[in-house]
Design an enzyme around this catalytic site. Structure first.
Site, short mmCIF file in Angstrom:
data_model
loop_
_atom_site.label_atom_id
_atom_site.label_comp_id
_atom_site.label_asym_id
_atom_site.label_seq_id
_atom_site.Cartn_x
_atom_site.Cartn_y
_atom_site.Cartn_z
N CYS A 98 9.20 -43.54 149.11
CA CYS A 98 8.50 -43.62 147.80
C CYS A 98 8.47 -42.48 146.77
CB CYS A 98 7.22 -44.27 148.08
SG CYS A 98 6.86 -45.87 148.66
N HIS A 99 7.97 -41.64 147.46
CA HIS A 99 7.93 -40.14 146.81
C HIS A 99 8.48 -39.18 147.38
CE1 HIS A 99 4.56 -43.24 145.63
NE2 HIS A 99 5.20 -42.90 144.46
N GLY A 100 9.36 -39.24 148.32
CA GLY A 100 10.09 -38.16 149.08
C GLY A 100 9.39 -37.18 149.89
N TYR A 117 3.61 -43.34 135.77
CA TYR A 117 4.16 -43.22 137.21
C TYR A 117 4.79 -41.83 137.20
CZ TYR A 117 6.08 -44.65 141.72
OH TYR A 117 6.32 -44.79 142.82
#
Lengths: 169, 420
Positions: free
Chosen positions: A133-135, B294
């Protein structure tokens, strides 16, 4: 109007408001608390897992309280790698000895501590887990090494019922 | 204004209006003096009202067939698509309607930014608008969870986990939001309830938004205060009604294109897979209208600060009337602001683009630069510009530049003297 009378009014006004506020709060609390986990959700507290078929280097994922739990049978290389890391290199310093009582078995919540995604096995820069998702990169002990996640992946309460069965919760 | 002297023609009308002055209200809305130079960017208020009504009507009809239960929600949506008469049409209108709603609201917001509609005396209209925008995002997010697909589930997980960034009480708040230890059936049922409630809250705020608008009256492309009613205004009906109606028809063509020719292009294929708490989709992205925020969230490498940056990016808009120190409203008369305005538009579009891309390498670098610029625009450029910028003189009335053939007062004056 005398001063005395004004004070009496003030007292009644303050007292009425205070009682009203306490009453309102008492009514609001059940409305808020009803959203917390209910008795049936809390009742699903523990689960037993048969791990006899898990080979070294493999991970199984089981569901506990609606969340995935990783059960990894680690190879000797992975254990050595996890135990040789210096504490000052860690974002959230925890000894591998504390995370995996039985070094061969790593049992942890498969939930990234950033925003709750499920990290992928055998991925990332530290041969552990990688969250798509966000590493966030986790090592072979499930400790955060790089990326936005603030903590290591959580170790749930668990015990070995016998050599082949783990009870989570 | 004329409504004070308004009296219905018929006896029955007078009898009713003396008891409940609805006809006076109708007369106010009909005669409402509107600047005569409003361009098509001003038609989006009406378009947004249409979007809200569309979402409420299609939402009500979908709710008659949808089942808010973790075991049945996904199937009930497929049931709507395949079995319910015209269910596919109603659902596609509702799903694409959300995107159309945001498309219109972004144009509406950027119109305000260009023409300075948020400035005194319209700050309250603007702030109510920002609250409506926040509620729209909440409604859209919770609506997206209801089909209980993979994107629904993991979108819900990621967004609710934003609250876990709050120190000390964060984890408790997340458990409270979920009603359990993960996103599950209790989460779904409460999201359905709130998703049903919010549009009606928005409807109430829209009434306040319009009420607050009708106190000072509309801003206009020239951005000057005008006398109402005067030669600078036209009555709302029929002039603005017809113009809004025509713009709405054009908008509905775009709307219908998405509904009938590419109903899934704005969605994600992963949401046609039922929710699975064991597997996270490889690439989680929110709907297009949330992508810029985001991108801001991901551009900060710290969990709490990332969430703070994302929320600030939205809330900074609420204090915009005080950050922009320029007394001139319309960008038409602000040569420097006009350029920074278009840079901001580009910046937000870039943030939207990198928000859809993986957060690594060059994309991450671009996201960081664009995030920094976004805050720079509001916190540094706008306050300083109000003092430093040399603005073009504004005309005294709307009619003046029209007759003079030039929005510039000096030019208009020159022409006038020539005519004389």
């Amino acid at each position: 109007m005398s001063d005395k009378k004004t004070k009496r009014r003030d007292f009644l006004f303050t007292a009425t408001t205070a009682v009203g506020a306490v009453g309102a709060a008492a009514v609001v609390w059940p409305m808020i608390d009803q959203m917390n986990p209910d008795a049936s959700v809390k009742a699903l507290a523990s689960t037993e897992v048969d791990v006899s078929s898990v080979n070294p280097g493999n991970t199984i994922t089981v569901l506990w309280r609606g969340k995935p739990v990783f059960i990894r049978r680690r190879t000797q290389d992975e254990i050595d790698e996890a135990r040789s890391v210096k504490m000052e290199d860690l974002i959230h310093p925890e000894k591998d000895e504390d995370r995996a009582k039985n070094p061969e078995w790593l049992v942890m919540l498969g939930v990234c501590t950033h925003l709750g995604c499920v990290p992928l096995n055998d991925k990332g820069d530290y041969n552990g887990w990688f969250c798509p998702c966000h590493g966030s990169h986790y090592d072979t002990s499930g400790r955060i090494r790089k990326g936005p996640a603030p903590w290591n992946m959580e170790i749930p309460k668990y015990e070995f019922v016998n050599a082949n069965t783990i009870k989570i919760g | 204004m004329s409504e004070h002297e308004y009296r219905p023609k018929s006896k029955v009308g007078q009898w009713f209006n003396d008891r409940l002055p609805l006809l006076t209200l109708a007369n106010h809305l009909t005669d409402y003096p509107t600047p005569k130079n409003l361009n098509y960017w001003w038609t989006f208020g009406g378009i947004l009202t249409f979007c809200l009504i569309t979402q409420i009507v299609t939402g009500l009809t979908l709710a008659m067939h949808y089942i808010a239960h973790a075991d049945m929600a996904f199937e009930s949506v497929e049931h709507i698509m395949r079995d319910v008469n015209y269910g596919w049409l109603i659902r596609y209108i509702h799903a694409n309607g959300a995107s159309m709603f945001f498309l219109a609201v972004y144009i509406h917001i950027f119109r305000s930014l260009f023409y300075g509609s948020y400035k005194s005396p319209r700050e309250i209209i603007w702030i109510i608008g920002i609250i409506i925008y926040l509620l729209m995002m909440a409604a859209a997010f919770m609506g997206y969870v209801l089909p209980w697909g993979q994107m629904s589930f993991w979108g819900a997980t990621v967004i609710t986990n934003l609250f876990s960034a709050i120190p000390l009480v964060g984890e408790g708040i997340v458990t409270w939001l979920w009603g359990g230890y993960s996103v599950d059936n209790p989460t779904l049922t409460r999201f359905f309830t709130l998703h049903y409630l919010i549009p009606f809250l928005i409807l109430g705020l829209v009434v306040l938004h319009i009420w607050a608008l009708h106190v000072p009256g509309n801003n206009n492309p020239v951005g000057i205060d005008i006398k109402k009613p005067s030669k600078d205004t036209v009555p709302f009906h029929p002039y603005i009604v017809i113009k809004d109606g025509f713009a709405l028809l054009m908008f509905m063509i775009v709307f219908a294109f998405f509904v009938f020719y590419s109903p899934n292009i704005l969605g994600h294929a992963d949401n046609y897979i039922e929710a699975n708490p064991m597997v996270t989709p490889a690439h989680i992205v929110p709907e297009w209208y949330l992508l810029p925020f985001y991108a801001i969230l991901r551009s900060v490498p710290d969990k709490l600060l990332g969430v703070v940056a994302m929320l600030s990016a939205i809330l900074i808009l609420a204090v915009l009337p005080w950050l922009d120190t320029s007394k001139i409203r319309s960008a038409v008369f602000r040569p420097l602001y006009k350029q920074f305005y278009w840079i901001l538009v580009a910046d937000v579009l870039i943030l939207g683009y990198v928000g859809a891309m993986p957060a690594e390498g060059l994309y991450l670098l671009i996201a960081r630069v664009a995030t920094a610029y976004y805050f720079l625009h509001f916190l540094v450029i706008l306050p300083v510009l109000g003092f430093k910028e040399k603005t073009i003189p504004i005309p005294l009335s709307i009619t003046e530049p029209v007759l003079g053939g030039n929005p510039n007062l000096a030019m208009a004056k020159k022409k006038e003297s020539k005519i004389e």
